[in-house]
Design an enzyme around this catalytic site. Structure first.
Site, mmCIF file in Angstrom:
data_model
loop_
_atom_site.group_PDB
_atom_site.id
_atom_site.type_symbol
_atom_site.label_atom_id
_atom_site.label_comp_id
_atom_site.label_asym_id
_atom_site.label_seq_id
_atom_site.Cartn_x
_atom_site.Cartn_y
_atom_site.Cartn_z
ATOM 1 N N LYS A 251 0.836 -1.216 0.000
ATOM 2 C CA LYS A 251 0.000 0.000 0.000
ATOM 3 C C LYS A 251 0.862 1.254 0.000
ATOM 4 C CE LYS A 251 -1.947 1.801 4.130
ATOM 5 N NZ LYS A 251 -1.502 3.170 4.206
ATOM 6 N N ASN A 252 1.920 1.248 0.829
ATOM 7 C CA ASN A 252 2.680 2.483 1.000
ATOM 8 C C ASN A 252 3.687 2.750 -0.121
ATOM 9 O OD1 ASN A 252 1.127 3.014 3.170
ATOM 10 N ND2 ASN A 252 2.654 2.467 4.722
ATOM 11 N N CYS B 195 -4.537 8.075 9.319
ATOM 12 C CA CYS B 195 -4.813 7.549 10.646
ATOM 13 C C CYS B 195 -4.562 8.583 11.726
ATOM 14 C CB CYS B 195 -3.957 6.309 10.872
ATOM 15 S SG CYS B 195 -4.560 4.926 9.917
ATOM 16 N N ARG C 256 -3.571 10.701 3.486
ATOM 17 C CA ARG C 256 -2.466 11.653 3.554
ATOM 18 C C ARG C 256 -1.741 11.783 2.206
ATOM 19 N NH1 ARG C 256 -1.507 13.533 8.161
ATOM 20 N NH2 ARG C 256 0.645 14.121 7.731
ATOM 21 N N ASP D 141 4.494 0.276 12.161
ATOM 22 C CA ASP D 141 3.231 -0.372 11.749
ATOM 23 C C ASP D 141 3.182 -1.865 12.093
ATOM 24 O OD1 ASP D 141 1.992 1.919 10.112
ATOM 25 O OD2 ASP D 141 4.033 1.749 9.349
HETATM 26 C C1 EPZ Z 1 4.310 6.724 6.290
HETATM 27 O O1 EPZ Z 1 3.634 7.810 6.906
HETATM 28 C C2 EPZ Z 1 3.310 5.611 6.212
HETATM 29 N N1 EPZ Z 1 2.154 6.061 5.450
HETATM 30 C C3 EPZ Z 1 2.887 5.192 7.626
HETATM 31 O O2 EPZ Z 1 2.010 4.094 7.533
HETATM 32 C C4 EPZ Z 1 4.122 4.771 8.412
HETATM 33 O O3 EPZ Z 1 3.746 4.505 9.738
HETATM 34 C C5 EPZ Z 1 5.146 5.905 8.395
HETATM 35 O O4 EPZ Z 1 5.447 6.301 7.028
HETATM 36 C C6 EPZ Z 1 6.448 5.503 9.069
HETATM 37 O O5 EPZ Z 1 6.987 4.361 8.436
HETATM 38 C C7 EPZ Z 1 2.202 6.024 4.135
HETATM 39 O O6 EPZ Z 1 3.192 5.630 3.525
HETATM 40 C C8 EPZ Z 1 0.969 6.438 3.422
HETATM 41 P P1 EPZ Z 1 6.582 9.980 8.347
HETATM 42 P P2 EPZ Z 1 4.259 9.284 6.848
HETATM 43 O O7 EPZ Z 1 6.551 11.266 7.613
HETATM 44 O O8 EPZ Z 1 5.034 9.427 5.595
HETATM 45 C C9 EPZ Z 1 7.070 13.315 11.777
HETATM 46 C C10 EPZ Z 1 -0.062 2.980 7.684
HETATM 47 O O9 EPZ Z 1 -0.839 2.552 8.575
HETATM 48 N N2 EPZ Z 1 6.912 14.356 10.741
HETATM 49 O O10 EPZ Z 1 7.741 9.073 8.147
HETATM 50 O O11 EPZ Z 1 3.158 10.242 7.121
HETATM 51 C C11 EPZ Z 1 5.759 12.577 12.022
HETATM 52 O O12 EPZ Z 1 4.887 13.310 12.864
HETATM 53 C C12 EPZ Z 1 0.619 4.324 7.870
HETATM 54 O O13 EPZ Z 1 0.143 2.394 6.615
HETATM 55 C C13 EPZ Z 1 7.016 15.697 11.079
HETATM 56 O O14 EPZ Z 1 7.265 16.034 12.257
HETATM 57 O O15 EPZ Z 1 5.239 9.180 8.100
HETATM 58 C C14 EPZ Z 1 6.244 11.283 12.621
HETATM 59 O O16 EPZ Z 1 6.501 11.454 13.991
HETATM 60 C C15 EPZ Z 1 0.362 4.931 9.223
HETATM 61 N N3 EPZ Z 1 6.846 16.638 10.106
HETATM 62 C C16 EPZ Z 1 7.564 11.042 11.899
HETATM 63 O O17 EPZ Z 1 7.950 12.316 11.339
HETATM 64 C C17 EPZ Z 1 6.577 16.303 8.808
HETATM 65 O O18 EPZ Z 1 6.434 17.205 7.961
HETATM 66 C C18 EPZ Z 1 7.508 9.998 10.798
HETATM 67 O O19 EPZ Z 1 6.458 10.296 9.898
HETATM 68 C C19 EPZ Z 1 6.488 14.934 8.461
HETATM 69 C C20 EPZ Z 1 6.655 13.980 9.448
#
Ligand code: EPZ
Length: 452
Positions: free
Chosen positions: A25-26, A123, A99, A325
């Site tokens: 999915k991701n 989520c 997202r 996840d």
């Molecule tokens: C991706 O989310 C995945 N979603 C998530 O899966 C997954 O948990 C996550 O990566 C980590 O592996 C998709 O790919 C659609 P991040 P993403 O940006 O890209 C902080 C699922 O259930 N952050 O790596 O949104 C954020 O708050 C989902 O399939 C900022 O602070 O995750 C978090 O603490 C849930 N500012 C951390 O970074 C920003 O601008 C990691 O988030 C961006 C992120």
């Protein structure tokens, strides 16, 4: 939530059988967005029928991309020949549903010179800010105007390569930079990039389209912008989150599940933990067909070998660490392990709320603000309950559960399947966001569950 959005689960039966996982999915949703950048059609295989794919398909179609089903089951053809603007009212129909829209910024700026991004969904696992995305887009030269109804972007002077360093290796922000830099003028250097397998697979997609991307050691990615990109044909990596979810279900219910399509290489960290807890697995490698031999699909069989499960200490982290996840489904199995397990969540600050529901079923899980059992993380000083201690084994009993988010939802489902008695799980439609045909798969594994 509708009246039918309820699953009645009669627990206590070990899950046995085989199911198949398709493309991740991701990765799929991002590869679909990448098709916008090409000047020729793209072809994506193994696309699961899940809600996130529908949302991205809808948004692409709104922007003039023709999306059609190919000849093979799960094949999508994406034709960007007539990319066009959509109104904010049309786009806003998709507000709050995923997202992924944030990743349309770079491609739409390249193709149309402007973009409108609706309020994001996804989520509810903490604040999930987008500051890294906005900062990066501004560095490329985009003008970002945040309005109550969404975000308007323009790039009056075009997009230009730049040097960036992410404060944290965010998956989404790394994808944002990739999807913007590939057609920006000049070279982009991204430091502290995320290097999850789904990102490497997205880089493969972009490379097939004509991009020039170097992945250096130490989380540095260098992208040389090119003036045009073509289409791609791509078979994505399998969904390692779904595969791990079924593995956890096998362990928690004392069952035996063969996950067709699962691959070892991107699940190595999970497999180590699975074995440490006391689970058993057997990997069968994929073998391509050759003259005189039909070939063989790759798979991993996961099972509970009997005896007691063992407590473990683990910490979620960016790749190659233990994925955030994977955490929620595995915690259900940890409620059955003897001793005290420790889970330190370092990726999201609020991803342990679902443990309350497990406690209502008889689990003993205590959450803490401290960074337990590992190195201090970003959340230790910020008052977030992001560590959990799970005392086991606990006999789980049935309960009424409300699904809070995708992965926690699947963990609720596993808990209901592992528990004695009949549970009612409300909001199960949310699971369709990321798990294809999960009800049919449950039936194939011998679960006793029915709607309402
Ligand atoms: C991706 O989310 C995945 N979603 C998530 O899966 C997954 O948990 C996550 O990566 C980590 O592996 C998709 O790919 C659609 P991040 P993403 O940006 O890209 C902080 C699922 O259930 N952050 O790596 O949104 C954020 O708050 C989902 O399939 C900022 O602070 O995750 C978090 O603490 C849930 N500012 C951390 O970074 C920003 O601008 C990691 O988030 C961006 C992120």
């Amino acid at each position: 939530m509708t009246v039918n959005d309820v699953l009645t689960v009669h627990g206590g039966t070990p899950l046995h059988g085989r199911i198949r996982v398709r493309g991740a999915k991701n990765l799929i949703s991002k590869a679909m967005v990448a098709a916008l950048l090409g000047d020729a059609p793209s072809r994506l295989y193994d696309v699961p029928r899940i809600r996130d794919v529908e949302v991205v398909r809808g948004l692409l179609e709104l922007h003039g991309v023709r999306v059609s089903d190919g000849a093979e089951d799960g094949e999508l053809v994406l034709d960007p020949a007539n990319v066009a603007s959509a109104t904010s009212d049309e786009i806003n129909v998709h507000a709050g549903s995923s997202r992924i829209p944030i990743l349309f910024c770079g491609p739409l700026l390249h193709r149309l010179g402007h973009a409108f991004i609706p309020d994001l969904g996804g989520c509810h696992i903490g604040p999930r800010p987008i500051d890294f995305h906005i900062q990066a887009l501004r560095q490329f030269g985009a003008l970002v105007d945040k309005a109550p109804e969404g975000m308007h972007l323009t790039a009056p002077n075009g997009l230009h390569g730049t040097k960036l360093e992410l404060p944290y290796p965010s998956v989404g922000a790394t994808e944002q930079v990739l999807l913007t830099a590939v057609m920006a003028e000049g070279v982009t250097e991204l430091r502290n990039a995320a290097v999850e397998p789904e990102i490497i697979d997205l880089i493969c997609v972009l490379q097939k389209m004509g991009a020039i991307i170097k992945v250096h050691t130490d989380r540095v990615i260098e992208i040389q912008g090119v003036p045009r990109l073509g289409g791609y044909t791509h078979r994505p990596i399998p969904d390692r989150i779904e595969a791990a979810s079924w593995a956890a279900a096998a362990l928690a219910t004392g069952g035996d599940i063969e996950v067709l399509g699962a691959e070892q290489v991107d699940m190595m960290t999970f497999l180590n933990v699975f074995r440490s807890v006391g689970g058993a697995y057997e990997v069968t490698d994929m073998r391509p067909p050759r003259a005189g031999s039909p070939g063989q699909e790759g798979k991993i069989r996961f099972w509970h070998p009997g005896g007691e499960l063992k407590a473990v200490a683990l910490e979620t982290d960016v790749h190659p660490g233990f994925m955030t996840d994977w955490q929620q489904p595995l915690v259900v199995a940890l409620t059955q392990a003897r001793g005290l397990s420790i889970v330190h969540e370092t990726v999201y600050e609020q991803r342990l709320g679902y443990t309350e529901a497990l406690n209502s079923m008889g689990a003993t899980i205590q959450v803490y603000r401290d960074c337990l059992g590992g190195t201090p993380c970003r959340f230790g000083r910020r008052d977030f309950k992001h560590s959990a201690v799970i005392a086991g084994p606990s006999k789980l009993h049935a309960a009424d559960l409300v699904i809070p988010d995708l992965r926690a939802g699947f963990s609720h489902l596993i808990a209901a399947l592992a528990a004695e008695g009949t549970s009612r799980v409300y909001g199960v439609d949310l699971i369709n966001r990321g798990y294809e045909d999960f009800e049919a798969k449950l039936a194939a594994l011998g679960a006793h569950a029915e709607r309402a």
